[in-house]
Write a protein that holds these residues in place. Sequence first.
Motif, PDB file in Angstrom:
ATOM      1  N   PHE A 174      -7.071  -3.699  -2.276  1.00 50.06           N
ATOM      2  CA  PHE A 174      -6.362  -3.190  -3.452  1.00 50.06           C
ATOM      3  C   PHE A 174      -7.328  -2.522  -4.425  1.00 50.06           C
ATOM      4  O   PHE A 174      -7.050  -1.431  -4.932  1.00 50.06           O
ATOM      5  CB  PHE A 174      -5.615  -4.324  -4.150  1.00 50.06           C
ATOM      6  CG  PHE A 174      -4.916  -3.884  -5.410  1.00 50.06           C
ATOM      7  CD1 PHE A 174      -3.736  -3.159  -5.345  1.00 50.06           C
ATOM      8  CD2 PHE A 174      -5.455  -4.171  -6.662  1.00 50.06           C
ATOM      9  CE1 PHE A 174      -3.096  -2.726  -6.497  1.00 50.06           C
ATOM     10  CE2 PHE A 174      -4.815  -3.749  -7.823  1.00 50.06           C
ATOM     11  CZ  PHE A 174      -3.644  -3.023  -7.738  1.00 50.06           C
ATOM     12  N   GLU A 175      -8.451  -3.171  -4.695  1.00 49.47           N
ATOM     13  CA  GLU A 175      -9.408  -2.605  -5.650  1.00 49.47           C
ATOM     14  C   GLU A 175      -9.979  -1.282  -5.140  1.00 49.47           C
ATOM     15  O   GLU A 175     -10.139  -0.332  -5.905  1.00 49.47           O
ATOM     16  CB  GLU A 175     -10.528  -3.594  -5.927  1.00 49.47           C
ATOM     17  CG  GLU A 175     -10.126  -4.702  -6.873  1.00 49.47           C
ATOM     18  CD  GLU A 175      -9.658  -4.180  -8.223  1.00 49.47           C
ATOM     19  OE1 GLU A 175     -10.280  -3.234  -8.764  1.00 49.47           O
ATOM     20  OE2 GLU A 175      -8.656  -4.691  -8.744  1.00 49.47           O
ATOM     21  N   GLU A 176     -10.285  -1.202  -3.861  1.00 48.33           N
ATOM     22  CA  GLU A 176     -10.866   0.024  -3.310  1.00 48.33           C
ATOM     23  C   GLU A 176      -9.892   1.193  -3.384  1.00 48.33           C
ATOM     24  O   GLU A 176     -10.289   2.333  -3.666  1.00 48.33           O
ATOM     25  CB  GLU A 176     -11.302  -0.195  -1.860  1.00 48.33           C
ATOM     26  CG  GLU A 176     -11.927   1.046  -1.244  1.00 48.33           C
ATOM     27  CD  GLU A 176     -12.483   0.805   0.141  1.00 48.33           C
ATOM     28  OE1 GLU A 176     -12.732   1.799   0.859  1.00 48.33           O
ATOM     29  OE2 GLU A 176     -12.673  -0.375   0.519  1.00 48.33           O
ATOM     30  N   HIS A 177      -8.624   0.941  -3.122  1.00 49.99           N
ATOM     31  CA  HIS A 177      -7.640   2.034  -3.044  1.00 49.99           C
ATOM     32  C   HIS A 177      -6.688   2.070  -4.243  1.00 49.99           C
ATOM     33  O   HIS A 177      -5.691   2.786  -4.207  1.00 49.99           O
ATOM     34  CB  HIS A 177      -6.831   1.903  -1.754  1.00 49.99           C
ATOM     35  CG  HIS A 177      -7.647   2.041  -0.511  1.00 49.99           C
ATOM     36  ND1 HIS A 177      -8.284   3.206  -0.173  1.00 49.99           N
ATOM     37  CD2 HIS A 177      -7.928   1.140   0.473  1.00 49.99           C
ATOM     38  CE1 HIS A 177      -8.930   3.033   0.979  1.00 49.99           C
ATOM     39  NE2 HIS A 177      -8.724   1.789   1.385  1.00 49.99           N
ATOM     40  N   ARG A 178      -7.036   1.348  -5.288  1.00 47.89           N
ATOM     41  CA  ARG A 178      -6.138   1.224  -6.432  1.00 47.89           C
ATOM     42  C   ARG A 178      -5.750   2.582  -7.024  1.00 47.89           C
ATOM     43  O   ARG A 178      -4.579   2.831  -7.329  1.00 47.89           O
ATOM     44  CB  ARG A 178      -6.802   0.368  -7.501  1.00 47.89           C
ATOM     45  CG  ARG A 178      -5.936   0.066  -8.699  1.00 47.89           C
ATOM     46  CD  ARG A 178      -6.631  -0.951  -9.581  1.00 47.89           C
ATOM     47  NE  ARG A 178      -5.791  -1.396 -10.667  1.00 47.89           N
ATOM     48  CZ  ARG A 178      -6.025  -2.500 -11.378  1.00 47.89           C
ATOM     49  NH1 ARG A 178      -7.071  -3.239 -11.094  1.00 47.89           N
ATOM     50  NH2 ARG A 178      -5.214  -2.838 -12.358  1.00 47.89           N
ATOM     51  N   ASP A 179      -6.717   3.464  -7.198  1.00 48.13           N
ATOM     52  CA  ASP A 179      -6.423   4.760  -7.805  1.00 48.13           C
ATOM     53  C   ASP A 179      -5.493   5.592  -6.922  1.00 48.13           C
ATOM     54  O   ASP A 179      -4.597   6.272  -7.424  1.00 48.13           O
ATOM     55  CB  ASP A 179      -7.716   5.534  -8.084  1.00 48.13           C
ATOM     56  CG  ASP A 179      -8.513   4.910  -9.221  1.00 48.13           C
ATOM     57  OD1 ASP A 179      -7.912   4.290 -10.102  1.00 48.13           O
ATOM     58  OD2 ASP A 179      -9.751   5.043  -9.213  1.00 48.13           O
ATOM     59  N   THR A 180      -5.713   5.545  -5.618  1.00 51.41           N
ATOM     60  CA  THR A 180      -4.856   6.290  -4.705  1.00 51.41           C
ATOM     61  C   THR A 180      -3.441   5.720  -4.711  1.00 51.41           C
ATOM     62  O   THR A 180      -2.451   6.466  -4.761  1.00 51.41           O
ATOM     63  CB  THR A 180      -5.411   6.244  -3.269  1.00 51.41           C
ATOM     64  OG1 THR A 180      -6.706   6.859  -3.265  1.00 51.41           O
ATOM     65  CG2 THR A 180      -4.511   6.972  -2.292  1.00 51.41           C
ATOM     66  N   LEU A 181      -3.319   4.397  -4.689  1.00 46.84           N
ATOM     67  CA  LEU A 181      -2.010   3.754  -4.694  1.00 46.84           C
ATOM     68  C   LEU A 181      -1.262   4.012  -5.995  1.00 46.84           C
ATOM     69  O   LEU A 181      -0.029   4.006  -6.031  1.00 46.84           O
ATOM     70  CB  LEU A 181      -2.160   2.245  -4.470  1.00 46.84           C
ATOM     71  CG  LEU A 181      -2.733   1.820  -3.113  1.00 46.84           C
ATOM     72  CD1 LEU A 181      -2.964   0.319  -3.089  1.00 46.84           C
ATOM     73  CD2 LEU A 181      -1.825   2.253  -1.968  1.00 46.84           C
ATOM     74  N   ALA A 182      -2.003   4.252  -7.092  1.00 49.47           N
ATOM     75  CA  ALA A 182      -1.380   4.468  -8.395  1.00 49.47           C
ATOM     76  C   ALA A 182      -0.877   5.890  -8.600  1.00 49.47           C
ATOM     77  O   ALA A 182      -0.245   6.173  -9.610  1.00 49.47           O
ATOM     78  CB  ALA A 182      -2.361   4.113  -9.504  1.00 49.47           C
ATOM     79  N   VAL A 183      -1.128   6.787  -7.647  1.00 46.45           N
ATOM     80  CA  VAL A 183      -0.688   8.177  -7.815  1.00 46.45           C
ATOM     81  C   VAL A 183       0.839   8.292  -7.849  1.00 46.45           C
ATOM     82  O   VAL A 183       1.387   8.917  -8.757  1.00 46.45           O
ATOM     83  CB  VAL A 183      -1.289   9.080  -6.712  1.00 46.45           C
ATOM     84  CG1 VAL A 183      -0.626  10.457  -6.707  1.00 46.45           C
ATOM     85  CG2 VAL A 183      -2.793   9.232  -6.937  1.00 46.45           C
ATOM     86  N   PRO A 184       1.575   7.719  -6.892  1.00 47.97           N
ATOM     87  CA  PRO A 184       3.037   7.887  -6.917  1.00 47.97           C
ATOM     88  C   PRO A 184       3.766   6.948  -7.862  1.00 47.97           C
ATOM     89  O   PRO A 184       4.884   7.245  -8.295  1.00 47.97           O
ATOM     90  CB  PRO A 184       3.450   7.618  -5.468  1.00 47.97           C
ATOM     91  CG  PRO A 184       2.384   6.720  -4.937  1.00 47.97           C
ATOM     92  CD  PRO A 184       1.118   7.086  -5.644  1.00 47.97           C
ATOM     93  N   ALA A 185       3.172   5.806  -8.195  1.00 44.43           N
ATOM     94  CA  ALA A 185       3.850   4.823  -9.047  1.00 44.43           C
ATOM     95  C   ALA A 185       2.827   3.837  -9.570  1.00 44.43           C
ATOM     96  O   ALA A 185       1.744   3.681  -8.998  1.00 44.43           O
ATOM     97  CB  ALA A 185       4.938   4.089  -8.266  1.00 44.43           C
ATOM     98  N   GLY A 186       3.171   3.145 -10.646  1.00 44.18           N
ATOM     99  CA  GLY A 186       2.284   2.133 -11.190  1.00 44.18           C
ATOM    100  C   GLY A 186       2.027   1.025 -10.186  1.00 44.18           C
ATOM    101  O   GLY A 186       2.753   0.870  -9.198  1.00 44.18           O
ATOM    102  N   THR A 187       0.976   0.254 -10.414  1.00 45.89           N
ATOM    103  CA  THR A 187       0.607  -0.808  -9.486  1.00 45.89           C
ATOM    104  C   THR A 187       0.563  -2.151 -10.194  1.00 45.89           C
ATOM    105  O   THR A 187       0.174  -2.245 -11.356  1.00 45.89           O
ATOM    106  CB  THR A 187      -0.775  -0.551  -8.859  1.00 45.89           C
ATOM    107  OG1 THR A 187      -1.765  -0.532  -9.891  1.00 45.89           O
ATOM    108  CG2 THR A 187      -0.791   0.775  -8.111  1.00 45.89           C
ATOM    109  N   SER A 188       0.965  -3.210  -9.494  1.00 43.01           N
ATOM    110  CA  SER A 188       0.910  -4.565 -10.031  1.00 43.01           C
ATOM    111  C   SER A 188       0.474  -5.503  -8.909  1.00 43.01           C
ATOM    112  O   SER A 188       1.254  -5.780  -7.994  1.00 43.01           O
ATOM    113  CB  SER A 188       2.276  -4.989 -10.580  1.00 43.01           C
ATOM    114  OG  SER A 188       2.230  -6.312 -11.073  1.00 43.01           O
ATOM    115  N   TYR A 189      -0.784  -5.947  -8.960  1.00 46.72           N
ATOM    116  CA  TYR A 189      -1.300  -6.868  -7.949  1.00 46.72           C
ATOM    117  C   TYR A 189      -0.909  -8.286  -8.343  1.00 46.72           C
ATOM    118  O   TYR A 189      -1.227  -8.742  -9.439  1.00 46.72           O
ATOM    119  CB  TYR A 189      -2.818  -6.741  -7.842  1.00 46.72           C
ATOM    120  CG  TYR A 189      -3.426  -7.642  -6.800  1.00 46.72           C
ATOM    121  CD1 TYR A 189      -4.024  -8.848  -7.167  1.00 46.72           C
ATOM    122  CD2 TYR A 189      -3.397  -7.303  -5.450  1.00 46.72           C
ATOM    123  CE1 TYR A 189      -4.587  -9.680  -6.207  1.00 46.72           C
ATOM    124  CE2 TYR A 189      -3.952  -8.131  -4.492  1.00 46.72           C
ATOM    125  CZ  TYR A 189      -4.544  -9.316  -4.870  1.00 46.72           C
ATOM    126  OH  TYR A 189      -5.088 -10.147  -3.920  1.00 46.72           O
TER     127      TYR A 189
END
Length: 304
Positions: free
Chosen positions: A156-171
């Motif tokens: 999650f930490e490594e790809h957090r910025d990529t995952l946050a492109v289409p929508a917000g993220t909540s781990y």
Amino acid sequence: MTDNAPVSSTRTPRTPRTPLTLLGTGAMGTALARTWLAAGHPVTVWNRTPARAEALAAEGATVAASAAEAVAANRLVIACLLDDASVGEALDAADLTGRDLVNLTTGTPAQGRARAAWAEERGARFLDAGIMAVPPMIGAADSGAYVFYSGSAALFEEHRDTLAVPAGTSYVGADPGFAALHDVALLSAMDGMFAGITHAFALIRREDIAPKDFAPLLQGWLTAMAPMVHTAADQLESGDYGKEVVSNLAMQVAGNATLLRTAEEQGVSPELLTPYMALMERRLAAGNGHEDTSGLVDLLTTGS
């Protein structure tokens, strides 16, 4: 990472943009792919029905002939398929060694945990996810869309910025089942709310009351009641169900008679209300009339 509040999807991705593979180009998959493409990410896509990926090819995506080929193209692999079984079928012939698999497919907590073990046995890191949005919300500024993630914190930490492109993220934790659990818990609350909304509109349906005039009143009332979730949470954590009670269980059960009689007078079936009322009556019969309705949680989870 310990903050469960969704992170804004306006974060600037790392450069160069991370290439990724997306399995599944249905309505949600297509919305996700378009958002990543628009942000400059190289995207390889695969869909069981190839024709459904053609539009994305025209927008710059690379279309793989098989799921295995798509997985081989990039380390970050995102699945957005029909169900958990579809994920297993799609990836059965793929080499997952060294891959980072993010599963955006809707499933249950048990399926998330089992899929995590399955992926790890095949040499992949794994994140399960629960999308709190519909396709039109993906990539839309200020839409409120976000995604729950659980599983590998390092992934999650490594790809957090990529995952946050289409929508917000909540781990929401290392337990791979927690994303699905949060997703389903919120959706279940939504279903209960819509059941109440449906019953309310049914009560006024045959009267000279315009639904559009009633709707703002209904929205305002539900909004005013929403903060009670914090009271319930405090009662559940403290174990004191009689704490800060505004309307105790005995009063509410007594009031249910009026709700049921009104439904009968209006010719409306009470079937959306009676299961909840039956739980209230059982809790009251056990001598808990001084409590709030938070005690029903124990009734549901223990069956006692």
